[in-house]
Every structure is written in C-alpha cells, then in structure tokens.
Enzyme design. Structure first.
Site, mmCIF file in Angstrom:
data_model
loop_
_atom_site.group_PDB
_atom_site.id
_atom_site.type_symbol
_atom_site.label_atom_id
_atom_site.label_comp_id
_atom_site.label_asym_id
_atom_site.label_seq_id
_atom_site.Cartn_x
_atom_site.Cartn_y
_atom_site.Cartn_z
ATOM 1 N N LYS A 101 0.817 -1.213 0.000
ATOM 2 C CA LYS A 101 0.000 0.000 0.000
ATOM 3 C C LYS A 101 0.852 1.266 0.000
ATOM 4 O O LYS A 101 2.052 1.240 0.237
ATOM 5 C CB LYS A 101 -0.964 -0.020 1.196
ATOM 6 C CG LYS A 101 -2.120 -0.995 0.990
ATOM 7 C CD LYS A 101 -3.188 -0.864 2.043
ATOM 8 C CE LYS A 101 -4.398 -1.743 1.689
ATOM 9 N NZ LYS A 101 -5.440 -1.697 2.728
ATOM 10 N N ARG A 126 -3.650 -10.105 5.178
ATOM 11 C CA ARG A 126 -4.220 -10.113 3.829
ATOM 12 C C ARG A 126 -3.148 -9.566 2.884
ATOM 13 O O ARG A 126 -2.746 -8.411 2.998
ATOM 14 C CB ARG A 126 -5.478 -9.252 3.780
ATOM 15 C CG ARG A 126 -6.181 -9.222 2.422
ATOM 16 C CD ARG A 126 -7.423 -8.354 2.485
ATOM 17 N NE ARG A 126 -8.105 -8.299 1.194
ATOM 18 C CZ ARG A 126 -7.815 -7.445 0.214
ATOM 19 N NH1 ARG A 126 -6.841 -6.562 0.367
ATOM 20 N NH2 ARG A 126 -8.498 -7.455 -0.929
#
Length: 275
Positions: free
Chosen positions: A221, A255
């Site tokens: 991210k 995740r």
C-alpha cells in the site's frame, strides 16, 4: 479464537494468511493482471501451495477514487470465478470482498465461505441480516464514506478512540443481527492520511480490546511505497516489515498479495514467540 468456515473450524491462535485475488481492471497493484481463467487458476494454486488459508476475491476496486461499478457488473465478474475456483479447488475457503448483500448472497450460495465488507454494512442496510442468514464469518473494515470520497474524510478527534467507537457500534449491530463469527479490519489506507496509517500501526494492539480477530492488510500500500519513495511493485520488502510489526501487535490474519513471504513472517514470528 476460531472461525467456522463451512463447518471447518479455523484456529487463529496461529496467525493465518489470506491471499488476494483481484479480478478488477483498476486495482492499485495487480489490476488487470489476471484476466484469463488459466492465469487465475495458476495464481490461486500458487497461493494455496505457499500456505494461504483463505483466498479473498474482489471484483470492485476500493482504491482511492476508484470508478463505481454496478452490481450487475460486479456479479458478472465475480460469480464465474467463484464457481471456477471451487470446481478446481473444492476445499478452498473463499472470502468475498464486497459491500453488497446480493453479491454476498449469490457467492455464498455458490460455495464461498466468508464475506469481507469494506463498509461494515454501512453501504448496504441488508448486509448484516443477509450475512447472518448465510451463517458465514464476516470481516468488517473501518472506513468513512465511500472509495470515491474516503480520502476527503480523514478528520478524527482521536483516531484510535474514534475507531473503537466505530467498531463497538458495528459489532453490536452485527451481533444483534445474528452474526456469530466477526473479524475486524482497521482499514489501512482507507479514510486515513499517511501519518494516520503509521499512528494506527503503532497503536494497533489497542484494538485487541474488542476481543475479535484482527485482520491487517498493508500489502504494497501507499503508506509503504510513498514513504520509501518507490513503486507498489518495489514494496514487498516494506510489506514484510510492516506485516511482522502487525503480528507483534496481535494480527490474526494477514491479507497479502505475496503469500510465500507472509507465511515466512508468520513462521519466524511463531518460532520467536514459542521460545
């Protein structure tokens, strides 16, 4: 802590890894990468072979400023993939990344095991009752607004305190609806600035007060690649560092895009913890 997935109890006392399968053309890292059925099957097989306990399938990109996709289009994208994966891997535990109750319902009827909702039921008032009727685990994420406007909603009186109020309210609503297995996701990158993401990671263990399993998704991210001034494709090493810190703060599920490396994090963390 355990999750009941299709009658199989998943023990979260050892952290588990959830592999990401984006079947969207515009996801921030792997958008459009997996278009053909054989490519998808090969990717999922690779994640399962590396040790993924769950595969999270998403057909609606939730990256900042993502384009809106209709329910019909989301179903058109996701249902054939769910059916294909379960035909090829009958034992696979599929998590469905959706905020729409009808998508959740049709995918679970097709054999999916978990619903992963970025809105915690706030974008579809039928979601909680639908998940309760389906009797599947429900992952609820912290987000304000929608993927289209969430990055304009980063004002908090106190980030962690506000998040705890949010989860308290959503957990109560989900429990009242009849959902038994609940997982919380703090939503790194959703309605949070770069600094707020790191504040959240630093204080992540405070969310353990909810006494619910904690899912962390920081994989590749912007909090990583913007800080390091690299691209998402170059953010694997940074992801591994933050996954390790998340495990230290109490994460039960990671995740990730890169299952092999995340499994190695868990193994090393568990070895250290056992000693």
């Amino acid at each position: 802590m355990t999750l009941n997935c299709k009658g199989k109890l998943i023990d979260l006392s050892t952290p588990k890894v959830m592999g990401i399968l984006n079947i969207t053309p515009d996801s921030f890292y792997d958008g459009g990468q997996f278009k053909k059925e054989n490519e998808i099957l090969r990717h999922v097989e690779n994640m399962l072979n590396h040790g993924a306990s769950f595969i999270d399938v998403g057909a609606y990109s939730s990256r900042p400023n993502a384009k809106h996709v209709s329910q019909d289009e989301e179903l058109k994208r996701i249902l054939p993939i769910v059916q294909c994966l379960l035909k090829e891997f009958p034992e696979v535990l599929l998590s469905i990344d959706t905020f729409r109750s009808e998508v959740a319902k049709q995918c679970v009827v097709a054999g999916a095991a978990i619903i992963n909702d970025i809105s915690a039921g706030k974008l579809d008032d039928q979601m909680l009752t639908t998940v309760a009727s389906l009797q599947v685990p429900y992952i609820m994420m912290h987000m304000k607004g929608t993927p289209q406007n969430m990055q304009e909603q980063t004002q908090y009186d106190d980030l962690i305190k506000d998040m705890l109020f949010y989860f308290s309210e959503r957990l109560n609503a989900a429990t009242a609806a009849g959902i038994i297995d609940l997982v919380i996701d703090p939503g790194f990158g959703f309605s949070k600035t770069l600094n707020q993401n790191f504040e959240l990671l630093n204080k992540l263990d405070l969310l353990n007060i909810t006494e619910r399993p904690l899912l962390v998704g920081v994989s590749r991210k912007s909090m990583i690649y913007k800080t390091l001034k690299v691209s998402a494709k170059e953010a694997l090493n940074g992801t591994t560092v933050l996954n390790t810190l998340a495990l230290q703060k109490g994460a039960s599920i990671l995740r990730v895009h890169d299952v092999k490396e995340a499994i190695e994090c868990v193994k090393l963390f568990e070895t250290l913890h056992d000693d």
